[in-house]
Scaffold this motif. Structure first.
Motif, PDB file in Angstrom:
ATOM      1  N   LEU A  65       0.828  -1.212   0.000  1.00  0.00           N
ATOM      2  CA  LEU A  65       0.000   0.000   0.000  1.00  0.00           C
ATOM      3  C   LEU A  65       0.859   1.258   0.000  1.00  0.00           C
ATOM      4  N   ARG A  66       1.932   1.238   0.743  1.00  0.00           N
ATOM      5  CA  ARG A  66       2.839   2.398   0.745  1.00  0.00           C
ATOM      6  C   ARG A  66       3.499   2.572  -0.623  1.00  0.00           C
ATOM      7  N   TYR A  79      -8.584   4.246  -2.452  1.00  0.00           N
ATOM      8  CA  TYR A  79      -8.781   2.948  -1.799  1.00  0.00           C
ATOM      9  C   TYR A  79      -7.502   2.480  -1.107  1.00  0.00           C
ATOM     10  N   ALA A  80      -6.349   2.742  -1.709  1.00  0.00           N
ATOM     11  CA  ALA A  80      -5.081   2.371  -1.068  1.00  0.00           C
ATOM     12  C   ALA A  80      -4.920   3.152   0.237  1.00  0.00           C
ATOM     13  N   ARG A  81      -5.321   4.415   0.230  1.00  0.00           N
ATOM     14  CA  ARG A  81      -5.228   5.243   1.444  1.00  0.00           C
ATOM     15  C   ARG A  81      -6.129   4.670   2.535  1.00  0.00           C
ATOM     16  N   LEU A  82      -7.361   4.314   2.167  1.00  0.00           N
ATOM     17  CA  LEU A  82      -8.291   3.714   3.129  1.00  0.00           C
ATOM     18  C   LEU A  82      -7.757   2.393   3.665  1.00  0.00           C
ATOM     19  N   MET A  83      -7.278   1.557   2.762  1.00  0.00           N
ATOM     20  CA  MET A  83      -6.742   0.254   3.194  1.00  0.00           C
ATOM     21  C   MET A  83      -5.523   0.403   4.090  1.00  0.00           C
ATOM     22  N   LEU A  84      -4.670   1.366   3.789  1.00  0.00           N
ATOM     23  CA  LEU A  84      -3.502   1.579   4.642  1.00  0.00           C
ATOM     24  C   LEU A  84      -3.957   1.963   6.044  1.00  0.00           C
ATOM     25  N   GLY A  85      -4.945   2.845   6.140  1.00  0.00           N
ATOM     26  CA  GLY A  85      -5.475   3.204   7.457  1.00  0.00           C
ATOM     27  C   GLY A  85      -6.031   2.001   8.197  1.00  0.00           C
ATOM     28  N   ALA A 102      -4.980   7.142  11.792  1.00  0.00           N
ATOM     29  CA  ALA A 102      -5.990   8.210  11.782  1.00  0.00           C
ATOM     30  C   ALA A 102      -5.856   9.185  10.610  1.00  0.00           C
ATOM     31  N   PRO A 103      -4.656   9.732  10.334  1.00  0.00           N
ATOM     32  CA  PRO A 103      -4.600  10.685   9.214  1.00  0.00           C
ATOM     33  C   PRO A 103      -4.923  10.054   7.864  1.00  0.00           C
ATOM     34  N   HIS A 104      -4.572   8.783   7.687  1.00  0.00           N
ATOM     35  CA  HIS A 104      -4.876   8.096   6.425  1.00  0.00           C
ATOM     36  C   HIS A 104      -6.381   7.896   6.279  1.00  0.00           C
ATOM     37  N   LEU A 105      -7.035   7.550   7.368  1.00  0.00           N
ATOM     38  CA  LEU A 105      -8.478   7.355   7.325  1.00  0.00           C
ATOM     39  C   LEU A 105      -9.209   8.682   7.103  1.00  0.00           C
ATOM     40  N   ARG A 106      -8.730   9.751   7.727  1.00  0.00           N
ATOM     41  CA  ARG A 106      -9.339  11.074   7.509  1.00  0.00           C
ATOM     42  C   ARG A 106      -9.168  11.509   6.059  1.00  0.00           C
TER      43      ARG A 106
END
Length: 133
Positions: free
Chosen positions: A86-87, A98-104, A117-121
């Motif tokens: 994901l990174r 979607y990669a950002r959400l999955m990383l979170g 938290a910042p990735h999910l936001r």
């Protein structure tokens, strides 16, 4: 042994009916992509990983293949590997929602909620979701 998804006969060698790596490398990239998706959809994440690992090595710039590999790692609880993939996606394409959400979510499962938290936001903002009070 027969692959129950494709109906192909698979030759196994050695103890425990281990499948030869040639099965995972067989066919064109498109055929292997289709086969990996079939295994993923059937929740055979380990087999999907074996196919996708080769595809990603051959075509590292392909986001869809790397994202499906990350998802297969996530669903098979290989969370550190999912994080790595994901990174790599986000390094190449920082706005891949979607990669950002999955990383979170992966970081949450790893117990790293402050880092998640910042990735999910950011994923929520990219999706146009408004924060709940």
């Amino acid at each position: 042994m027969v692959d129950h998804l494709t109906g192909w006969q698979i030759r196994a060698s050695g103890k425990g009916e281990q499948v030869s790596d040639t099965y995972y490398e067989f066919g064109t990239a498109g055929e292997r992509w289709d086969r990996a998706r079939l295994f993923f959809d059937a929740k055979e994440y380990g087999t999907a990983v074996r196919i996708l690992t080769g595809l990603v090595a051959e075509h590292p710039e392909q986001t869809a293949q790397r994202l499906l590999l990350a998802r297969a790692y996530y669903h098979s609880a290989q969370l550190s590997r999912a994080e790595t993939e994901l990174r790599a996606i986000l390094e190449r394409d920082p706005v891949e929602h979607y990669a950002r959400l999955m990383l979170g979510r992966t970081l949450e499962r790893l117990g790293r909620t402050d880092e998640a938290a910042p990735h999910l936001r950011m994923a929520a903002a990219m999706a146009g979701e408004t924060p709940q009070p």
